[in-house]
Scaffold this motif. Structure first.
Motif, PDB file in Angstrom:
ATOM      1  N   GLN A 133     -28.459 -40.987  37.911  1.00  0.00           N
ATOM      2  CA  GLN A 133     -28.812 -40.283  39.166  1.00  0.00           C
ATOM      3  C   GLN A 133     -28.830 -41.267  40.335  1.00  0.00           C
ATOM      4  O   GLN A 133     -28.316 -40.979  41.414  1.00  0.00           O
ATOM      5  CB  GLN A 133     -30.204 -39.622  39.068  1.00  0.00           C
ATOM      6  CG  GLN A 133     -30.319 -38.498  38.056  1.00  0.00           C
ATOM      7  CD  GLN A 133     -29.671 -37.194  38.546  1.00  0.00           C
ATOM      8  OE1 GLN A 133     -28.952 -37.187  39.539  1.00  0.00           O
ATOM      9  NE2 GLN A 133     -29.898 -36.105  37.830  1.00  0.00           N
ATOM     10  N   MET A 188     -26.350 -32.303  36.849  1.00  0.00           N
ATOM     11  CA  MET A 188     -25.418 -33.399  36.586  1.00  0.00           C
ATOM     12  C   MET A 188     -24.640 -33.120  35.289  1.00  0.00           C
ATOM     13  O   MET A 188     -25.230 -32.815  34.261  1.00  0.00           O
ATOM     14  CB  MET A 188     -26.185 -34.723  36.430  1.00  0.00           C
ATOM     15  CG  MET A 188     -25.286 -35.883  36.086  1.00  0.00           C
ATOM     16  SD  MET A 188     -26.043 -37.507  36.232  1.00  0.00           S
ATOM     17  CE  MET A 188     -27.365 -37.423  35.054  1.00  0.00           C
ATOM     18  N   LYS A 189     -23.309 -33.232  35.348  1.00  0.00           N
ATOM     19  CA  LYS A 189     -22.489 -33.049  34.150  1.00  0.00           C
ATOM     20  C   LYS A 189     -22.111 -34.410  33.590  1.00  0.00           C
ATOM     21  O   LYS A 189     -21.660 -35.277  34.338  1.00  0.00           O
ATOM     22  CB  LYS A 189     -21.230 -32.255  34.493  1.00  0.00           C
ATOM     23  CG  LYS A 189     -21.512 -30.786  34.678  1.00  0.00           C
ATOM     24  CD  LYS A 189     -20.225 -30.014  34.792  1.00  0.00           C
ATOM     25  CE  LYS A 189     -20.538 -28.530  34.873  1.00  0.00           C
ATOM     26  NZ  LYS A 189     -19.388 -27.758  35.276  1.00  0.00           N
ATOM     27  N   LEU A 190     -22.296 -34.543  32.292  1.00  0.00           N
ATOM     28  CA  LEU A 190     -22.109 -35.846  31.672  1.00  0.00           C
ATOM     29  C   LEU A 190     -21.255 -35.748  30.404  1.00  0.00           C
ATOM     30  O   LEU A 190     -21.410 -34.805  29.626  1.00  0.00           O
ATOM     31  CB  LEU A 190     -23.497 -36.389  31.335  1.00  0.00           C
ATOM     32  CG  LEU A 190     -23.654 -37.842  30.929  1.00  0.00           C
ATOM     33  CD1 LEU A 190     -25.011 -38.341  31.369  1.00  0.00           C
ATOM     34  CD2 LEU A 190     -23.508 -38.027  29.449  1.00  0.00           C
ATOM     35  N   SER A 238     -16.777 -34.066  34.738  1.00  0.00           N
ATOM     36  CA  SER A 238     -18.064 -34.776  34.639  1.00  0.00           C
ATOM     37  C   SER A 238     -18.378 -35.545  35.915  1.00  0.00           C
ATOM     38  O   SER A 238     -17.483 -36.103  36.550  1.00  0.00           O
ATOM     39  CB  SER A 238     -18.036 -35.771  33.479  1.00  0.00           C
ATOM     40  OG  SER A 238     -17.982 -35.073  32.279  1.00  0.00           O
ATOM     41  N   ASP A 239     -19.681 -35.581  36.252  1.00  0.00           N
ATOM     42  CA  ASP A 239     -20.122 -36.416  37.376  1.00  0.00           C
ATOM     43  C   ASP A 239     -20.292 -37.854  36.907  1.00  0.00           C
ATOM     44  O   ASP A 239     -20.190 -38.790  37.694  1.00  0.00           O
ATOM     45  CB  ASP A 239     -21.473 -35.920  37.895  1.00  0.00           C
ATOM     46  CG  ASP A 239     -21.412 -34.457  38.288  1.00  0.00           C
ATOM     47  OD1 ASP A 239     -20.599 -34.134  39.159  1.00  0.00           O
ATOM     48  OD2 ASP A 239     -22.142 -33.639  37.687  1.00  0.00           O
ATOM     49  N   LEU A 241     -25.345 -42.187  41.233  1.00  0.00           N
ATOM     50  CA  LEU A 241     -24.667 -41.076  41.918  1.00  0.00           C
ATOM     51  C   LEU A 241     -25.153 -40.946  43.352  1.00  0.00           C
ATOM     52  O   LEU A 241     -24.364 -40.721  44.263  1.00  0.00           O
ATOM     53  CB  LEU A 241     -24.906 -39.759  41.168  1.00  0.00           C
ATOM     54  CG  LEU A 241     -24.103 -39.578  39.881  1.00  0.00           C
ATOM     55  CD1 LEU A 241     -24.512 -38.305  39.167  1.00  0.00           C
ATOM     56  CD2 LEU A 241     -22.615 -39.548  40.181  1.00  0.00           C
TER      57      LEU A 241
END
Ligand code: FO1
Length: 314
Positions: A307, A1-3, A187-188, A310
């Protein structure tokens, strides 16, 4: 996961520190408010940027949250003795940062590149971006018709003036830092740290490009208030003076057009219904961060909440 996190000063820096402990540099970066920046004794000061960097470097003064630990104040005292301004305290070690930043900016180096180099020297491996390389100045309008620079309001006047509105001078002409916007786009998930919405997160969102990049992206904000009181700083006082009851739901409402999820304190459970009315997914937990363990615990909860959000949206 990109944050990517958006953050202001001390409260925001603590959560950023927790997130950085859990995510590798390629998966996590932070975009920092520079609306608090100003010139003092001809030096270019970037308080929020330094607070985030010093915190990530483990250099921050634990008592104040800003400045450097085990600091000495010889230069500050001598300046005061010579009749110079004493309302803004710059420690001896911290001064080196401001002197170098000022010199490099005067040579034409962008603030983002200077910050990246400083971070490398300080052993900070996560990218810390100023929101812009262009100057943006948060101006505080008071109910007496005065307009104060942010540090004048915050430090010199100890947040006493009654605020009527905020202005982000230069924001319309400013541009996001290219790499910051690229990382945000990739970013996610985006996190608004528990920073003051009015003067820490809003100035970032006022730079054309960031708000647009958030559309359609899951965004989680963490409340900077518990039971209507700010963990640090004047956020609650500002809400009151602007005619809004300071509360977790007021924070959620502030960002409601952008938020997917909202993290607020268990003690504010009474606000749950109002927050759900905005169709925001709530997470109730302990948001108080006393020590490093708390920062990591809250960061872990934010990540697992992210998470969940998402997986719901896929
Ligand atoms: N805050 C204060 O309340 N008093 C100060 O004298 C002061 C000096 C200072 C010097 C460098 C720096 O990076 C931050 C400093 N701060 C000081 C904090 C700063 O005003 C605030 O943390 C932010 O601008 C609000 O987020």
């Amino acid at each position: 996961m990109k944050l990517t996190a958006l953050a202001g000063g001390v409260g925001g820096a603590k959560l950023v520190d927790g997130l950085a402990a859990l995510l590798p540099p390629e998966a996590f970066c932070v975009i920092v408010n520079t609306g608090d920046d100003f010139e003092h004794l001809s030096l270019k000061i970037s308080p929020d940027l330094d607070t985030v960097c010093y915190t990530l470097a483990g250099m921050a003064n634990p008592e104040t949250g800003w400045g450097i630990k085990n600091e000495t104040w010889q230069v500050y005292k001598t300046i005061a003795q010579l009749g110079g301004p004493d309302w803004f305290r710059l420690g001896d070690t911290d001064l080196a940062t401001h002197i170098m930043r000022t010199a490099l900016l005067c040579e034409g180096e962008p603030l983002s590149a200077i910050t990246q180099n400083f971070c490398q020297e300080w052993g900070v491996s996560h990218r810390v971006f100023p929101m812009s390389d262009h100057p943006v100045r948060t101006m505080v309008h008071t109910n007496e018709g005065k307009v104060l620079g942010f540090q004048e309001y915050f430090v010199q006047h100890a947040c006493e003036p009654v605020v009527s509105r905020f202005e982000f001078k230069g924001a319309d002409e400013a541009k996001p830092v290219d790499d910051a916007l690229r990382r945000l786009n990739e970013s996610d998930l985006v996190v608004f740290a528990p920073s003051n919405p009015w003067v820490s997160i809003d100035p970032i969102l006022a730079v054309p490009g960031y708000r647009e990049s958030l559309r359609g992206k899951p965004v989680i904000a963490i409340s900077p208030l518990i039971e209507g009181r700010a963990l640090k700083g004047p956020a609650a006082k500002m809400y009151r003076e602007l005619g809004i009851r300071p509360s977790a739901s007021a924070i959620a409402e502030h960002y409601h057009d952008l938020l997917t999820g909202f993290v607020f304190d268990e003690r504010d459970r009474g606000e749950l219904e109002k927050i759900e009315r905005w169709r925001i997914i709530p997470l109730l937990t302990d948001i108080f961060m006393e020590d490093k363990q708390d920062r990591i615990r809250l960061a872990r909860e934010v990540l697992s909440f992210g998470q969940t959000i998402l997986s719901r949206s896929h």
